[in-house]
Scaffold this active site. Structure first.
Site, PDB file in Angstrom:
ATOM      1  N   HIS A  21      32.395 -24.972 -26.984  1.00 20.44           N
ATOM      2  CA  HIS A  21      31.344 -25.651 -27.756  1.00 20.44           C
ATOM      3  C   HIS A  21      31.841 -25.695 -29.196  1.00 20.44           C
ATOM      4  CE1 HIS A  21      27.268 -27.161 -27.887  1.00 20.44           C
ATOM      5  NE2 HIS A  21      26.958 -26.373 -28.897  1.00 20.44           N
ATOM      6  N   LYS A 165      22.309 -34.384 -29.215  1.00 17.68           N
ATOM      7  CA  LYS A 165      22.731 -34.080 -30.591  1.00 17.68           C
ATOM      8  C   LYS A 165      24.249 -33.951 -30.535  1.00 17.68           C
ATOM      9  CE  LYS A 165      22.239 -29.687 -33.196  1.00 17.68           C
ATOM     10  NZ  LYS A 165      21.252 -28.869 -33.923  1.00 17.68           N
ATOM     11  N   LYS A 167      27.789 -32.576 -32.509  1.00 20.46           N
ATOM     12  CA  LYS A 167      28.268 -31.659 -33.525  1.00 20.46           C
ATOM     13  C   LYS A 167      29.448 -32.326 -34.210  1.00 20.46           C
ATOM     14  CE  LYS A 167      25.812 -27.956 -33.341  1.00 20.46           C
ATOM     15  NZ  LYS A 167      25.104 -27.538 -34.547  1.00 20.46           N
ATOM     16  N   ASP A 196      24.663 -33.263 -36.168  1.00 24.95           N
ATOM     17  CA  ASP A 196      24.545 -32.037 -36.958  1.00 24.95           C
ATOM     18  C   ASP A 196      25.899 -31.778 -37.604  1.00 24.95           C
ATOM     19  OD1 ASP A 196      23.974 -29.623 -38.089  1.00 24.95           O
ATOM     20  OD2 ASP A 196      23.439 -28.591 -36.228  1.00 24.95           O
ATOM     21  N   GLU A 222      21.497 -34.015 -39.567  1.00 24.41           N
ATOM     22  CA  GLU A 222      21.156 -32.597 -39.765  1.00 24.41           C
ATOM     23  C   GLU A 222      22.150 -31.907 -40.694  1.00 24.41           C
ATOM     24  OE1 GLU A 222      20.383 -30.636 -36.045  1.00 24.41           O
ATOM     25  OE2 GLU A 222      20.526 -28.635 -36.919  1.00 24.41           O
ATOM     26  N   ASP A 247      18.455 -27.676 -41.843  1.00 20.22           N
ATOM     27  CA  ASP A 247      18.579 -26.549 -40.907  1.00 20.22           C
ATOM     28  C   ASP A 247      18.951 -25.281 -41.683  1.00 20.22           C
ATOM     29  OD1 ASP A 247      18.886 -24.821 -38.844  1.00 20.22           O
ATOM     30  OD2 ASP A 247      20.598 -25.795 -37.898  1.00 20.22           O
ATOM     31  N   LYS A 271      13.690 -22.270 -36.513  1.00 24.14           N
ATOM     32  CA  LYS A 271      14.424 -21.385 -35.602  1.00 24.14           C
ATOM     33  C   LYS A 271      13.817 -20.000 -35.728  1.00 24.14           C
ATOM     34  CE  LYS A 271      18.810 -23.833 -35.486  1.00 24.14           C
ATOM     35  NZ  LYS A 271      20.205 -23.931 -35.911  1.00 24.14           N
ATOM     36  N   GLU A 324      15.630 -28.569 -29.167  1.00 22.16           N
ATOM     37  CA  GLU A 324      16.998 -28.458 -28.636  1.00 22.16           C
ATOM     38  C   GLU A 324      17.131 -27.127 -27.889  1.00 22.16           C
ATOM     39  OE1 GLU A 324      19.445 -28.501 -32.211  1.00 22.16           O
ATOM     40  OE2 GLU A 324      18.858 -26.459 -32.709  1.00 22.16           O
TER      41      GLU A 324
HETATM   42  C1  MUC Z   1      22.769 -25.544 -35.231  1.00 20.44           C
HETATM   43  O1  MUC Z   1      23.300 -25.478 -36.313  1.00 20.44           O
HETATM   44  O2  MUC Z   1      21.873 -26.334 -35.120  1.00 20.44           O
HETATM   45  C2  MUC Z   1      22.043 -25.798 -32.230  1.00 20.44           C
HETATM   46  C3  MUC Z   1      22.547 -26.536 -31.227  1.00 20.44           C
HETATM   47  C4  MUC Z   1      23.926 -26.317 -31.180  1.00 20.44           C
HETATM   48  O3  MUC Z   1      24.754 -26.813 -30.433  1.00 20.44           O
HETATM   49  O4  MUC Z   1      24.260 -25.461 -32.155  1.00 20.44           O
HETATM   50  C5  MUC Z   1      23.075 -24.969 -32.751  1.00 20.44           C
HETATM   51  C6  MUC Z   1      23.213 -24.628 -34.144  1.00 20.44           C
HETATM   52 MG    MG Z   2      21.979 -27.185 -37.106  1.00 17.12          MG
END
Ligand code: MUC
Ligand code: MG
Length: 371
Positions: A21, A165, A167, A196, A222, A247, A271, A324
């Site tokens: 991941h 979402k 990354k 994000d 994000e 976030d 969170k 999420e």
């Molecule tokens: C984050 O920063 O949002 C949430 C989903 C994911 O893949 O990582 C987290 C952390």
């Molecule tokens: Mg995030």
């Protein structure tokens, strides 16, 4: 009714992920769950979980530090002290500065135990569930655009997720933007895709990238810039029609209020870990609601215990941006008897008192670190 904690125990549990991941600050091949057990009067047990991402890559608390905090500093404050509810627990924990991730695990375990004591689900202790299922997206972060598209298509076909979402923020700006646009185009207009950046961009990079992402139909941006640079987040939210999601920049109610006072007009990712527990995260949610800030139910990639704890809190809210809460699906295994139910893009709130989950103690012992 009062709850008396008799013993506090912690374990560090390492569970491999189903695939690497890849985030802007770390690539995860496993997740560490810091599990807390509160053994209380009448044989009641409460369970909690603290997680982070990539050791110390995401925030200042490592799983190892969370464990020490709970064993050495939290336990002596709780043992033998009758507590009348989660607000009383918060008052006890307030003498310890910071360490919200560790506090979140403890608050979760307390809520689980207290719910079992009074015969109510955790959501009822937090205001009452308004929803029995919540939307849950999936994060595409394999590090490869084609693999991400295949993964998304398979999940859409199975019906497990309807929204995604991405990354980004680790690669160079143009490849990251091209990656996001290709995925969005492959999935089509009807599918929500958000990115994000995990603080990966400078302001100049954000100004270059966001118009292109917005034009491609990306729905949320994000945490593009550094968490300390609140003025940049406020500025970006004002400049663009696409919603900016805070976030890392927004942890608890006080920080939320500071962002609102500076004129932030985007959305907040809640969170439980950032705020110090489900009850604390709801304080931030209520500040946001009063200011007209929309909300998103975020994860710190928790396993089932932490995911369910957050779900109880989120079930009391109306989350405009959904959630999420897919953490358990990223892990190859977990320490619970019954996995959560994900279907039709939604996750169901388990029934039963407390968190409504059963711990598989054999699995806990199997995965727990011995040193
Ligand atoms: C984050 O920063 O949002 C949430 C989903 C994911 O893949 O990582 C987290 C952390
Ligand atoms: Mg995030």
């Amino acid at each position: 009714m009062q709850l008396v904690v008799e013993e506090v125990r912690c374990w560090l549990v390492d569970i491999p992920t189903i695939r690497p991941h890849k985030l802007s600050m770390a690539t995860m091949g496993s997740q560490t769950l810091m599990i807390v057990q509160l053994r209380c009067q009448n044989g009641i047990q409460g369970w909690g979980e603290g997680t982070t991402i990539g050791g110390l890559s995401y925030g200042p608390e490592s799983p190892e530090a969370m464990r020490i905090t709970v064993e050495r500093y939290v336990a002596p404050l709780l043992i033998g002290q009758p507590l009348s509810g989660v607000a009383a627990l918060a008052e006890k924990l307030a003498v310890l500065r910071g360490n919200n991730f560790a506090k979140s695990a403890v608050e979760t375990a307390f809520l689980d135990a207290y719910g079992k004591l009074v015969g109510l689900p955790v959501a009822a202790l937090l205001g009452g569930a308004r929803h029995q299922t919540l939307p849950a997206l999936w994060t595409l972060a394999s590090g490869n655009t084609d693999k991400d598209i295949d993964e998304a298509r398979a999940l859409l076909e199975s019906g497990r997720h309807h929204a995604f979402k991405l990354k980004i923020g680790a690669g160079d700006l143009h490849s990251d933007v091209a990656h996001a646009i290709r995925i969005k185009q492959a999935l089509g207009d009807a599918i929500h895709v958000h990115v994000d950046v995990n603080q990966g961009w400078t302001m100049a990079q954000a100004l270059a990238a966001i118009p292109r992402l917005q034009a491609a139909g990306i729905t949320l941006i994000e945490q593009p810039t550094a968490l300390e640079d609140i003025d940049q987040l406020v500025d970006l939210a004002k400049r663009f029609a696409v919603t900016l999601l805070a976030d890392e920049a927004v942890t608890d109610a006080k920080q939320g209020l500071a962002l609102i006072r500076q004129g932030f007009s985007g959305a907040f990712a809640l969170k439980i870990a950032k705020a110090g527990g489900p009850f604390q995260a709801l304080k931030l949610a209520h500040v946001a609601e009063a200011a007209g800030i929309s909300l998103y139910g975020g994860t710190m990639l928790e396993g089932t215990i932490g995911t369910v704890a957050a779900l109880h809190a989120w079930s009391t809210l109306d989350l405009e941006w959904g959630t999420e809460m897919f953490g358990p699906l990223l892990l190859k295994d977990d320490v619970v008897v019954h996995p959560l139910t994900y279907q039709q893009g939604h996750l169901s709130l388990p029934s039963g008192n407390g968190l409504g989950i059963e711990i598989d103690e054999d699995k806990l012992m199997h995965y727990a670190r011995t040193a």
